[in-house]
Design a protein around this motif. Structure first.
Motif, PDB file in Angstrom:
ATOM      1  N   LYS A   1     -45.487   8.102 -33.279  1.00 23.66           N
ATOM      2  CA  LYS A   1     -45.994   7.075 -34.189  1.00 23.66           C
ATOM      3  C   LYS A   1     -44.920   5.999 -34.352  1.00 23.66           C
ATOM      4  O   LYS A   1     -43.742   6.309 -34.487  1.00 23.66           O
ATOM      5  N   PHE A   2     -45.346   4.733 -34.345  1.00 26.30           N
ATOM      6  CA  PHE A   2     -44.397   3.643 -34.511  1.00 26.30           C
ATOM      7  C   PHE A   2     -45.085   2.464 -35.189  1.00 26.30           C
ATOM      8  O   PHE A   2     -46.319   2.395 -35.265  1.00 26.30           O
ATOM      9  N   VAL A   3     -44.283   1.551 -35.700  1.00 29.76           N
ATOM     10  CA  VAL A   3     -44.799   0.319 -36.287  1.00 29.76           C
ATOM     11  C   VAL A   3     -44.728  -0.773 -35.232  1.00 29.76           C
ATOM     12  O   VAL A   3     -43.649  -1.054 -34.699  1.00 29.76           O
ATOM     13  N   ASP A   4     -45.877  -1.354 -34.899  1.00 28.47           N
ATOM     14  CA  ASP A   4     -45.924  -2.430 -33.912  1.00 28.47           C
ATOM     15  C   ASP A   4     -45.295  -3.691 -34.502  1.00 28.47           C
ATOM     16  O   ASP A   4     -45.727  -4.191 -35.544  1.00 28.47           O
ATOM     17  N   LYS A   5     -44.260  -4.201 -33.841  1.00 26.29           N
ATOM     18  CA  LYS A   5     -43.523  -5.350 -34.357  1.00 26.29           C
ATOM     19  C   LYS A   5     -44.399  -6.584 -34.493  1.00 26.29           C
ATOM     20  O   LYS A   5     -44.187  -7.427 -35.371  1.00 26.29           O
ATOM     21  N   GLN A   6     -45.410  -6.704 -33.637  1.00 27.58           N
ATOM     22  CA  GLN A   6     -46.236  -7.903 -33.630  1.00 27.58           C
ATOM     23  C   GLN A   6     -47.194  -7.981 -34.806  1.00 27.58           C
ATOM     24  O   GLN A   6     -47.333  -9.023 -35.434  1.00 27.58           O
ATOM     25  N   ASP A   7     -47.872  -6.897 -35.120  1.00 28.73           N
ATOM     26  CA  ASP A   7     -48.868  -6.942 -36.207  1.00 28.73           C
ATOM     27  C   ASP A   7     -48.576  -5.985 -37.357  1.00 28.73           C
ATOM     28  O   ASP A   7     -49.381  -5.858 -38.284  1.00 28.73           O
ATOM     29  N   GLN A   8     -47.439  -5.282 -37.290  1.00 24.16           N
ATOM     30  CA  GLN A   8     -46.977  -4.408 -38.376  1.00 24.16           C
ATOM     31  C   GLN A   8     -47.908  -3.233 -38.657  1.00 24.16           C
ATOM     32  O   GLN A   8     -47.823  -2.613 -39.717  1.00 24.16           O
ATOM     33  N   ARG A   9     -48.771  -2.906 -37.729  1.00 27.05           N
ATOM     34  CA  ARG A   9     -49.631  -1.740 -37.923  1.00 27.05           C
ATOM     35  C   ARG A   9     -48.995  -0.500 -37.323  1.00 27.05           C
ATOM     36  O   ARG A   9     -48.156  -0.585 -36.424  1.00 27.05           O
ATOM     37  N   VAL A  10     -49.399   0.672 -37.795  1.00 27.01           N
ATOM     38  CA  VAL A  10     -48.914   1.931 -37.237  1.00 27.01           C
ATOM     39  C   VAL A  10     -49.744   2.265 -36.005  1.00 27.01           C
ATOM     40  O   VAL A  10     -50.979   2.257 -36.055  1.00 27.01           O
ATOM     41  N   ALA A  11     -49.073   2.516 -34.897  1.00 28.63           N
ATOM     42  CA  ALA A  11     -49.749   2.832 -33.645  1.00 28.63           C
ATOM     43  C   ALA A  11     -49.151   4.106 -33.052  1.00 28.63           C
ATOM     44  O   ALA A  11     -48.188   4.666 -33.590  1.00 28.63           O
ATOM     45  N   GLU A  12     -49.715   4.563 -31.934  1.00 28.75           N
ATOM     46  CA  GLU A  12     -49.249   5.794 -31.293  1.00 28.75           C
ATOM     47  C   GLU A  12     -49.078   5.596 -29.792  1.00 28.75           C
ATOM     48  O   GLU A  12     -49.859   4.890 -29.154  1.00 28.75           O
ATOM     49  N   MET A  13     -48.042   6.247 -29.242  1.00 31.24           N
ATOM     50  CA  MET A  13     -47.797   6.220 -27.800  1.00 31.24           C
ATOM     51  C   MET A  13     -47.682   7.632 -27.253  1.00 31.24           C
ATOM     52  O   MET A  13     -47.187   8.530 -27.938  1.00 31.24           O
ATOM     53  N   VAL A  14     -48.115   7.792 -26.002  1.00 30.03           N
ATOM     54  CA  VAL A  14     -48.063   9.085 -25.323  1.00 30.03           C
ATOM     55  C   VAL A  14     -47.616   8.889 -23.877  1.00 30.03           C
ATOM     56  O   VAL A  14     -47.335   7.772 -23.437  1.00 30.03           O
ATOM     57  N   ASP A  15     -47.598   9.992 -23.145  1.00 24.39           N
ATOM     58  CA  ASP A  15     -47.220  10.023 -21.736  1.00 24.39           C
ATOM     59  C   ASP A  15     -48.242   9.248 -20.910  1.00 24.39           C
ATOM     60  O   ASP A  15     -49.411   9.608 -20.861  1.00 24.39           O
ATOM     61  N   ALA A  16     -47.816   8.189 -20.225  1.00 26.27           N
ATOM     62  CA  ALA A  16     -48.734   7.379 -19.419  1.00 26.27           C
ATOM     63  C   ALA A  16     -49.289   8.158 -18.236  1.00 26.27           C
ATOM     64  O   ALA A  16     -50.453   8.019 -17.888  1.00 26.27           O
ATOM     65  N   SER A  17     -48.475   8.992 -17.622  1.00 26.88           N
ATOM     66  CA  SER A  17     -48.923   9.715 -16.434  1.00 26.88           C
ATOM     67  C   SER A  17     -50.000  10.730 -16.781  1.00 26.88           C
ATOM     68  O   SER A  17     -50.824  11.089 -15.950  1.00 26.88           O
ATOM     69  N   ASP A  18     -50.022  11.205 -18.023  1.00 26.59           N
ATOM     70  CA  ASP A  18     -51.009  12.195 -18.445  1.00 26.59           C
ATOM     71  C   ASP A  18     -52.310  11.539 -18.877  1.00 26.59           C
ATOM     72  O   ASP A  18     -53.368  12.152 -18.860  1.00 26.59           O
ATOM     73  N   TYR A  19     -52.253  10.292 -19.283  1.00 29.42           N
ATOM     74  CA  TYR A  19     -53.397   9.646 -19.913  1.00 29.42           C
ATOM     75  C   TYR A  19     -54.100   8.665 -19.003  1.00 29.42           C
ATOM     76  O   TYR A  19     -55.301   8.471 -19.085  1.00 29.42           O
ATOM     77  N   SER A  20     -53.367   8.014 -18.144  1.00 28.50           N
ATOM     78  CA  SER A  20     -53.937   6.932 -17.344  1.00 28.50           C
ATOM     79  C   SER A  20     -53.746   7.185 -15.866  1.00 28.50           C
ATOM     80  O   SER A  20     -52.636   7.139 -15.362  1.00 28.50           O
ATOM     81  N   ASP A  21     -54.827   7.440 -15.140  1.00 26.25           N
ATOM     82  CA  ASP A  21     -54.743   7.676 -13.709  1.00 26.25           C
ATOM     83  C   ASP A  21     -54.209   6.450 -12.968  1.00 26.25           C
ATOM     84  O   ASP A  21     -53.494   6.560 -11.988  1.00 26.25           O
TER      85      ASP A  21
ATOM     86  N   CYS B   1     -42.633  11.260 -22.845  1.00 25.22           N
ATOM     87  CA  CYS B   1     -42.691  12.706 -22.590  1.00 25.22           C
ATOM     88  C   CYS B   1     -43.747  13.416 -23.450  1.00 25.22           C
ATOM     89  O   CYS B   1     -43.897  14.635 -23.352  1.00 25.22           O
ATOM     90  N   SER B   2     -44.472  12.682 -24.281  1.00 22.62           N
ATOM     91  CA  SER B   2     -45.437  13.294 -25.200  1.00 22.62           C
ATOM     92  C   SER B   2     -46.803  13.415 -24.532  1.00 22.62           C
ATOM     93  O   SER B   2     -47.604  12.472 -24.529  1.00 22.62           O
ATOM     94  N   MET B   3     -47.078  14.573 -23.946  1.00 18.02           N
ATOM     95  CA  MET B   3     -48.317  14.806 -23.219  1.00 18.02           C
ATOM     96  C   MET B   3     -49.499  14.833 -24.173  1.00 18.02           C
ATOM     97  O   MET B   3     -49.527  15.597 -25.134  1.00 18.02           O
ATOM     98  N   ILE B   4     -50.489  14.019 -23.891  1.00 14.85           N
ATOM     99  CA  ILE B   4     -51.639  13.897 -24.768  1.00 14.85           C
ATOM    100  C   ILE B   4     -52.362  15.242 -24.915  1.00 14.85           C
ATOM    101  O   ILE B   4     -52.476  16.009 -23.962  1.00 14.85           O
ATOM    102  N   TYR B   5     -52.791  15.534 -26.148  1.00 15.56           N
ATOM    103  CA  TYR B   5     -53.501  16.764 -26.524  1.00 15.56           C
ATOM    104  C   TYR B   5     -52.626  18.007 -26.558  1.00 15.56           C
ATOM    105  O   TYR B   5     -53.081  19.077 -26.953  1.00 15.56           O
ATOM    106  N   ARG B   6     -51.355  17.893 -26.133  1.00  7.88           N
ATOM    107  CA  ARG B   6     -50.462  19.044 -26.185  1.00  7.88           C
ATOM    108  C   ARG B   6     -49.231  18.777 -27.041  1.00  7.88           C
ATOM    109  O   ARG B   6     -48.675  19.688 -27.633  1.00  7.88           O
ATOM    110  N   VAL B   7     -48.824  17.519 -27.096  1.00  5.01           N
ATOM    111  CA  VAL B   7     -47.639  17.120 -27.856  1.00  5.01           C
ATOM    112  C   VAL B   7     -48.029  15.985 -28.795  1.00  5.01           C
ATOM    113  O   VAL B   7     -48.804  15.100 -28.423  1.00  5.01           O
ATOM    114  N   SER B   8     -47.495  16.002 -29.992  1.00  6.73           N
ATOM    115  CA  SER B   8     -47.807  14.956 -30.957  1.00  6.73           C
ATOM    116  C   SER B   8     -47.372  13.589 -30.422  1.00  6.73           C
ATOM    117  O   SER B   8     -46.251  13.438 -29.944  1.00  6.73           O
ATOM    118  N   PRO B   9     -48.242  12.566 -30.509  1.00  3.18           N
ATOM    119  CA  PRO B   9     -47.857  11.223 -30.075  1.00  3.18           C
ATOM    120  C   PRO B   9     -46.700  10.679 -30.912  1.00  3.18           C
ATOM    121  O   PRO B   9     -46.482  11.114 -32.043  1.00  3.18           O
TER     122      PRO B   9
END
Length: 306
Positions: free
Chosen positions: A201-221, A191-199
């Motif tokens: 933040k999460f820790v990726d279980k595979q490589d332990q890095r901090v990553a970000e996720m957003v609304d797929a429908s808003d970001y990827s056609d 539900c986090s619309m890119i550029y309008r709502v903060s992504p």
């Protein structure tokens, strides 16, 4: 101050399934490489006997989905009564605001409970807050995450109906959450619309890095409609796609897809996207009417499952 700092870095640990790269191309064999949860496998094994509900879009479309689900539930119940069968929605694939409505459905809320809560307008009123710490986004969906967490299902495995939530991991591509992943965190991300709502933040279980996720429908056609994911995971199931947006899904009705879309005389939901109580009720009614318009088609598809 210490509590604030702790909260700032208290990110969830997630293990997203990558289904599309950052160029919006589908990864080859992603479903074969994925560890499919047992609850999803059970639906896959039902093949042509399964019903998969697809909920896409955000904002007011989530309210329209409440009305559409209510009417769909009535049609399925009537079919069960007249044909002496036990059809039901076996799984939900969702994105954006559809993941929010989908989580409520999959937690076991009845259509009456869904509609009652929606008409009270609590669905969007207290679901966001100002994100004081950022200058590039206006709000955070943290209150929404807290609300969904209070519905009783910590992980997707605990849901009464299996749900798959689609989001977009920045610098990676389209991803999905299921199985042992936390429901509330994935709904917030989707539900986090890119550029309008903060992504999120999460820790990726595979490589332990901090990553970000957003609304797929808003970001990827390419991945804005989760019907593609539903067809990939459940190739033989009856897919009921509820998309009441102005630019509704390109998927037309065929042997295993029913697309609930705006019809002549029914305005797309965007016509009243950013208003509340009265418009919420109108959106619910749009959903009801749109499903009624397809009642004969839905009943015919259901009879094929018997």
């Amino acid at each position: 101050m210490q509590d604030m700092k702790k909260r700032k870095y208290d990110y969830p640990v997630l293990d997203p399934v990558l289904i599309g790269d950052d160029k919006e191309n589908m990864r080859e064999n992603w479903i074969k490489d994925a560890q499919v949860p047992s609850s999803i496998n059970q639906v896959i094994l039902k093949a042509r006997k399964a019903i998969v509900l697809v909920l896409s879009g955000g904002a007011m479309k989530a309210f329209a989905q409440v009305g559409a689900y209510r009417e769909l539930h009535m049609i399925i119940s009537k079919t069960n009564e007249t044909k002496n069968t036990d059809l039901k929605v076996d799984a939900v694939v969702s994105s954006s605001g559809g993941s929010f409505a989908g989580a409520a459905i999959c937690c076991g809320w009845s259509p009456d409970e869904l509609e009652e809560e929606a008409k009270k307008s609590i669905w969007w009123r207290n679901l966001v807050k100002l994100d004081i710490g950022r200058t590039d986004q206006l709000v955070s969906m943290e209150p929404l995450e807290d609300l969904v967490r209070g519905w009783g299902a910590e992980t997707f495995e605990e849901l009464r109906i299996p749900e798959i939530v689609v989001a977009y991991q920045l610098d990676e591509g389209a991803v999905l959450g299921w199985g042992s992943e936390p429901v509330a965190s994935w709904v917030r991300a989707s539900c986090s619309m890119i550029y309008r709502v903060s992504p999120l933040k999460f820790v990726d279980k595979q490589d332990q890095r901090v990553a970000e996720m957003v609304d797929a429908s808003d970001y990827s056609d390419n991945w804005k409609n989760p019907v593609k994911i539903a067809r990939c995971i459940f190739p033989n199931a009856l897919i009921i796609n509820i998309d009441l947006s102005r630019k509704s899904s390109v998927f037309s009705n065929n042997d295993n897809i029913v697309s609930i879309r705006p019809f002549a005389g029914i305005n797309p939901v965007e016509d009243f996207r950013y208003t509340f109580t009265k418009r919420c009720r109108q959106a619910i009614e749009r959903g009801v009417v749109s499903v009624k318009k397809q009642k004969d088609v839905i009943e015919a598809k259901l009879e094929r499952l018997i």
